[in-house]
Design a protein around this motif. Structure first.
Motif, short mmCIF file in Angstrom:
data_model
loop_
_atom_site.label_atom_id
_atom_site.label_comp_id
_atom_site.label_asym_id
_atom_site.label_seq_id
_atom_site.Cartn_x
_atom_site.Cartn_y
_atom_site.Cartn_z
N UNK A 18 17.02 -4.09 -8.76
CA UNK A 18 16.28 -5.10 -8.12
C UNK A 18 16.83 -6.89 -8.29
N UNK A 19 17.83 -7.02 -7.44
CA UNK A 19 18.30 -8.55 -7.78
C UNK A 19 17.62 -9.52 -8.21
N UNK A 20 16.20 -9.44 -7.66
CA UNK A 20 14.98 -10.71 -8.64
C UNK A 20 15.78 -10.33 -10.06
N UNK A 21 14.98 -9.05 -10.97
CA UNK A 21 15.33 -8.99 -12.06
C UNK A 21 16.98 -9.25 -12.78
N UNK A 22 18.02 -8.89 -11.58
CA UNK A 22 19.14 -8.65 -12.18
C UNK A 22 20.09 -10.25 -12.39
N UNK A 23 18.73 -11.21 -11.64
CA UNK A 23 19.28 -12.51 -11.33
C UNK A 23 19.05 -13.26 -12.73
N UNK A 24 17.85 -12.63 -12.96
CA UNK A 24 17.32 -12.85 -14.50
C UNK A 24 17.75 -13.08 -15.76
N UNK A 25 18.48 -11.39 -15.36
CA UNK A 25 19.36 -11.01 -16.91
C UNK A 25 20.67 -11.77 -16.68
N UNK A 26 20.73 -11.67 -16.26
CA UNK A 26 22.37 -12.10 -16.40
C UNK A 26 22.52 -14.32 -16.07
N UNK A 27 20.92 -14.60 -15.22
CA UNK A 27 21.23 -16.45 -15.95
C UNK A 27 21.33 -17.05 -14.63
N UNK A 28 21.46 -16.42 -12.93
CA UNK A 28 21.31 -17.63 -11.99
C UNK A 28 20.14 -17.79 -12.06
N UNK A 29 19.26 -17.10 -12.24
CA UNK A 29 17.67 -17.58 -11.84
C UNK A 29 17.39 -18.35 -13.36
N UNK A 30 16.19 -19.08 -13.81
CA UNK A 30 16.09 -19.06 -14.28
C UNK A 30 13.98 -19.88 -14.28
N UNK A 31 12.84 -19.08 -14.88
CA UNK A 31 11.52 -18.70 -13.50
C UNK A 31 11.51 -19.56 -13.03
N UNK A 32 12.57 -18.72 -12.15
CA UNK A 32 12.48 -18.66 -10.89
C UNK A 32 13.28 -19.77 -9.66
N UNK A 33 13.67 -20.52 -10.26
CA UNK A 33 15.00 -21.28 -9.93
C UNK A 33 16.66 -20.86 -9.85
#
Length: 231
Positions: free
Chosen positions: A171-186
């Motif tokens: 799940x790329x959206x979950x990956x972005x959150x985990x690795x700090x490429x997204x925060x609170x959807x941004x």
């Protein structure tokens, strides 16, 4: 004196965790600690590089004394690994930046090297097609990944990102959150909102242009190199 002896004993222990912990303590003791690191590194020159050897190399590189410079130039002229490329791409400059822990410059140069690996068209446009990634030689991706992995104490690299991606069910959206490429959807803003040191989340670097979609990074994660090697 007794403390230094204990530190050197820990450095020679088979535990990589202990080795990683003791290296900055030895550096803090000054010239004698640097000499102990040089002796230990010299004894490991014919062994497979590990995270502790990379950390010791970084410590000597940053110390930048006449003795450490001479030691690294004579004993480790190519760094702790000799970068391998089937297409004659020179990754030595990436290794030098990572040794300095200049992760921001190393990240920029890594993207440039990936475009160089892909060919003239990719270099001219400045970004990759996923089909170009599919044709990357395994040796080159392995080299780039090993450099990032070794010089970040195992924290950064494509293999680290891929492991997290698999752990969240691809799940790329979950990956972005985990690795700090997204925060609170941004999306994290480049470059000021990214973290360019080891305090960053695991898998934070190297970056990929996720705004162009996931096909390129998905191709990197699906490349056969990860089933052919232990990285």
């Amino acid at each position: 004196m007794e403390e230094k002896y204990e530190l050197e004993t820990q450095l020679r222990s088979p535990s990589e965790k202990n080795q990683l912990q003791v290296i900055p303590k030895l550096v803090a003791t000054g010239e004698t600690g640097l000499e102990a690191l040089m002796e230990w590194m010299d004894s490991r020159r014919d062994r497979q590089p590990n995270l502790a050897l990379a950390k010791a190399y970084q410590a000597l590189y940053r110390a930048d004394t006449p003795k450490t410079r001479e030691f690294l130039q004579t004993r480790f002229p190519d760094g702790i690994i000799t970068p391998n490329s089937q297409r004659d791409v020179d990754y030595q400059s990436v290794q030098e930046l990572l040794a300095k822990q200049d992760f921001k410059s190393a990240d920029t140069l890594t993207r440039q090297k990936l475009c160089e690996l892909a060919g003239t068209a990719a270099q001219q446009r400045g970004w990759l097609y996923f089909s170009e990634v599919d044709n990357f030689p395994a040796s080159d991706l392995e080299t780039i990944n090993r450099l990032w992995l070794l010089y970040s104490e195992g924290k950064f690299g494509f293999s680290v990102q891929r492991k997290i991606w698999l752990s969240v069910g691809k799940d790329f959206d979950r990956l972005w959150q985990r690795i700090g490429w997204k925060t609170s959807g941004n999306w994290t803003r480049y470059p000021q909102e990214f973290t360019w040191d080891l305090s960053a989340p695991e898998g934070h670097l190297p970056l990929s242009n996720q705004l162009r979609g996931v096909r390129v990074i998905a191709s990197i994660f699906s490349h056969p190199v990860w089933t052919q090697t232990s990285v």
